[in-house]
Design a protein around this motif. Structure first.
Motif, PDB file in Angstrom:
ATOM      1  N   GLN A 153      -5.224 -28.668 -19.212  1.00  0.00           N
ATOM      2  CA  GLN A 153      -4.885 -28.624 -17.730  1.00  0.00           C
ATOM      3  C   GLN A 153      -3.493 -28.420 -17.609  1.00  0.00           C
ATOM      4  O   GLN A 153      -3.231 -27.628 -16.422  1.00  0.00           O
ATOM      5  CB  GLN A 153      -4.868 -30.453 -17.497  1.00  0.00           C
ATOM      6  N   LYS A 154      -2.684 -28.643 -18.349  1.00  0.00           N
ATOM      7  CA  LYS A 154      -1.186 -28.198 -18.390  1.00  0.00           C
ATOM      8  C   LYS A 154      -1.157 -26.708 -18.586  1.00  0.00           C
ATOM      9  O   LYS A 154      -0.390 -26.227 -17.735  1.00  0.00           O
ATOM     10  CB  LYS A 154      -0.268 -29.181 -19.273  1.00  0.00           C
TER      11      LYS A 154
ATOM     12  N   LEU B 138      -3.135 -24.511 -17.514  1.00  0.00           N
ATOM     13  CA  LEU B 138      -3.766 -23.844 -16.496  1.00  0.00           C
ATOM     14  C   LEU B 138      -2.448 -23.946 -15.320  1.00  0.00           C
ATOM     15  O   LEU B 138      -2.177 -23.207 -14.628  1.00  0.00           O
ATOM     16  CB  LEU B 138      -4.941 -24.430 -15.872  1.00  0.00           C
ATOM     17  N   GLN B 139      -1.997 -25.442 -15.081  1.00  0.00           N
ATOM     18  CA  GLN B 139      -0.976 -25.499 -14.129  1.00  0.00           C
ATOM     19  C   GLN B 139       0.104 -24.973 -14.340  1.00  0.00           C
ATOM     20  O   GLN B 139       0.500 -24.429 -13.470  1.00  0.00           O
ATOM     21  CB  GLN B 139      -0.974 -27.034 -14.142  1.00  0.00           C
ATOM     22  N   TYR B 140       0.469 -24.609 -15.497  1.00  0.00           N
ATOM     23  CA  TYR B 140       1.893 -24.068 -15.626  1.00  0.00           C
ATOM     24  C   TYR B 140       1.842 -22.672 -15.361  1.00  0.00           C
ATOM     25  O   TYR B 140       2.658 -21.826 -14.917  1.00  0.00           O
ATOM     26  CB  TYR B 140       2.287 -23.993 -17.291  1.00  0.00           C
TER      27      TYR B 140
ATOM     28  N   PHE C 172      -0.444 -21.215 -13.200  1.00  0.00           N
ATOM     29  CA  PHE C 172      -0.308 -21.259 -11.530  1.00  0.00           C
ATOM     30  C   PHE C 172       1.036 -21.502 -11.157  1.00  0.00           C
ATOM     31  O   PHE C 172       1.590 -20.760 -10.234  1.00  0.00           O
ATOM     32  CB  PHE C 172      -1.108 -22.480 -11.010  1.00  0.00           C
ATOM     33  N   LEU C 173       1.800 -22.489 -11.272  1.00  0.00           N
ATOM     34  CA  LEU C 173       3.189 -22.866 -10.779  1.00  0.00           C
ATOM     35  C   LEU C 173       4.228 -21.767 -11.114  1.00  0.00           C
ATOM     36  O   LEU C 173       5.004 -21.333 -10.336  1.00  0.00           O
ATOM     37  CB  LEU C 173       3.525 -24.219 -11.494  1.00  0.00           C
ATOM     38  N   ARG C 174       4.088 -20.983 -12.401  1.00  0.00           N
ATOM     39  CA  ARG C 174       5.136 -20.102 -12.721  1.00  0.00           C
ATOM     40  C   ARG C 174       4.792 -18.830 -11.851  1.00  0.00           C
ATOM     41  O   ARG C 174       5.804 -18.426 -11.409  1.00  0.00           O
ATOM     42  CB  ARG C 174       4.876 -19.849 -14.043  1.00  0.00           C
TER      43      ARG C 174
ATOM     44  N   GLN D   2       8.438 -17.372 -11.578  1.00  0.00           N
ATOM     45  CA  GLN D   2       9.187 -17.677 -12.661  1.00  0.00           C
ATOM     46  C   GLN D   2       7.968 -17.234 -14.049  1.00  0.00           C
ATOM     47  O   GLN D   2       7.777 -18.358 -14.939  1.00  0.00           O
ATOM     48  CB  GLN D   2       9.540 -18.986 -12.870  1.00  0.00           C
TER      49      GLN D   2
ATOM     50  N   ASP E 174       4.439 -24.526 -24.443  1.00  0.00           N
ATOM     51  CA  ASP E 174       4.976 -25.377 -23.585  1.00  0.00           C
ATOM     52  C   ASP E 174       4.139 -26.567 -23.182  1.00  0.00           C
ATOM     53  O   ASP E 174       4.428 -27.887 -23.066  1.00  0.00           O
ATOM     54  CB  ASP E 174       5.658 -24.840 -22.371  1.00  0.00           C
TER      55      ASP E 174
ATOM     56  N   ASP F 159       3.504 -28.842 -25.851  1.00  0.00           N
ATOM     57  CA  ASP F 159       4.908 -29.613 -26.306  1.00  0.00           C
ATOM     58  C   ASP F 159       4.714 -30.859 -25.146  1.00  0.00           C
ATOM     59  O   ASP F 159       4.789 -32.184 -25.679  1.00  0.00           O
ATOM     60  CB  ASP F 159       5.975 -28.771 -25.840  1.00  0.00           C
ATOM     61  N   TYR F 160       4.504 -30.635 -23.754  1.00  0.00           N
ATOM     62  CA  TYR F 160       4.355 -31.577 -22.989  1.00  0.00           C
ATOM     63  C   TYR F 160       3.295 -32.704 -23.193  1.00  0.00           C
ATOM     64  O   TYR F 160       3.757 -33.862 -23.080  1.00  0.00           O
ATOM     65  CB  TYR F 160       4.142 -30.882 -21.561  1.00  0.00           C
TER      66      TYR F 160
ATOM     67  N   THR G 155       4.328 -35.148 -26.004  1.00  0.00           N
ATOM     68  CA  THR G 155       5.260 -35.831 -25.705  1.00  0.00           C
ATOM     69  C   THR G 155       4.753 -36.792 -24.663  1.00  0.00           C
ATOM     70  O   THR G 155       5.143 -38.173 -24.897  1.00  0.00           O
ATOM     71  CB  THR G 155       6.463 -35.086 -24.841  1.00  0.00           C
ATOM     72  N   LYS G 156       4.028 -36.503 -23.797  1.00  0.00           N
ATOM     73  CA  LYS G 156       3.371 -37.367 -23.038  1.00  0.00           C
ATOM     74  C   LYS G 156       2.629 -38.625 -23.617  1.00  0.00           C
ATOM     75  O   LYS G 156       2.601 -39.716 -23.202  1.00  0.00           O
ATOM     76  CB  LYS G 156       2.624 -36.669 -21.874  1.00  0.00           C
TER      77      LYS G 156
END
Lengths: 221, 221
Positions: B43-44, B46-48, B50-52, B57, B67, B70-71, B74-75
């Motif tokens: 999920q992250k 894909l989301q990263y 799209f967001l970047r 960025q 990344d 890593d998230y 941590t989560k």
């Protein structure tokens, strides 16, 4: 930098307003499944806004929110009709402001105060006008005016233009970290309202401040 | 329209290759938590991407994948070090092709065959070159060449340019429905490889065909 702030821009859903009552309505209608509905619905709502922006297939947030709900109930194999859907969508127009919101806005009234949301005006205006924050907000800014969802640079640029200030004169607040990353990348000062104590996303952008609720922004006074 | 197809473009992760072994590696290292890690990580990831893309960025998919991992760790408050991270990332370079992939590509060899992925070349090339599909693929196309993630129109446009065909002459396959929506919106013929029997997303775009695996595309022969 803190003293140079001329305008405060607040995100709406989750930031000034508590989306808890959307969850509650999901539970009212679907019992134990309510929690899962609200999670999938929110994920899809965000995903559809990002994807439509990327594809160049913009639709207003009210339509996206309905589509995301439709998908969610289909995926979870739950029965629904137009009445149930309307009841759930209506919850977005009747949220409670977070308890500290009004007092903080009151104390910051020497600055321009705006809300800036991916929500379309048919969602935002009834929500804000019927809330305790109505008299405290100078501008309601919707991405729908230019059909550019956050976190595109064009969306933040539009908010800036409406307010007539420079980008470093803006303090931008959101409880969504992707929104903070976009605003920071654009050049706003940023405060992430991290109500749920989540870890920082790895998007290469750090908020200028992180607070558990809006009270923290008083130090930008 | 089916007879006019000159080129087949395949997405990679989940479409030609099975990402199951990523899950397996998560379970090897983290036991019961493995399933949740693999879901949040994806999920992250894909989301990263799209967001970047939305924020302007861009970073390569190998960086985004790291990344996102890593998230995720941590989560979920799980211990990790560079060795664990490398082991998990390495899984993406050692996926198995789905069992039908090689035979289907073999039978369609009269057309141009390309893969087109959000993956960067440091991820894609080792994967494909070490796989049974290596000799069956004419072009490896990465969004990293132009730094435009799918589902932007610019990304599909680049794939078209590399292949030198018209957009209606392309049949595009993906197991990601957002990718199908983007490709359809751009003007490709599309076949959604819906391996998990998911409902159709509400993005205003319908695939031309929906199949449970790649075997179905033989009718585009």
């Amino acid at each position: 930098m803190k003293s140079s702030i001329q305008a405060l821009i607040f995100d709406v859903y989750g930031t000034l307003f508590d989306v808890y009552s959307v969850k509650e309505k999901c539970r009212d209608l679907y019992g134990d499944k309510g929690e899962e509905i609200s999670i999938v619905w929110r994920q899809k709502q965000l995903q559809y806004s990002f994807l439509r922006q990327l594809m160049g297939q913009y639709e207003p947030f009210s339509k996206i929110t309905r589509d995301a709900l439709d998908y969610t109930l289909t995926k979870l194999e739950l029965p629904y009709d137009e009445e149930k859907v309307e009841t759930l969508l209506e919850a977005y127009r009747n949220l409670e402001a977070h308890p500290e919101s009004a007092e903080i806005l009151e104390q910051m009234r020497d600055k321009k105060i705006a809300v800036f949301s991916n929500g379309s005006r048919d969602m935002l205006e009834p929500l804000i006008k019927n809330s305790v924050l109505s008299e405290l907000i100078d501008e309601i800014i919707s991405v729908d005016d230019i059909k550019q969802y956050k976190p595109t640079p064009a969306s933040y640029s539009y908010a800036l233009k409406v307010l007539g200030v420079e980008r470093h004169e803006v303090l931008f607040m959101s409880s969504n970290e992707w929104d903070i990353a976009g605003a920071k990348s654009f050049g706003f000062q940023t405060a992430w309202i991290n109500r749920d104590g989540m870890p920082l996303d790895k998007l290469g952008m750090e908020p200028d401040s992180i607070y558990r609720d809006l009270t923290g922004i008083l130090e930008w006074q």
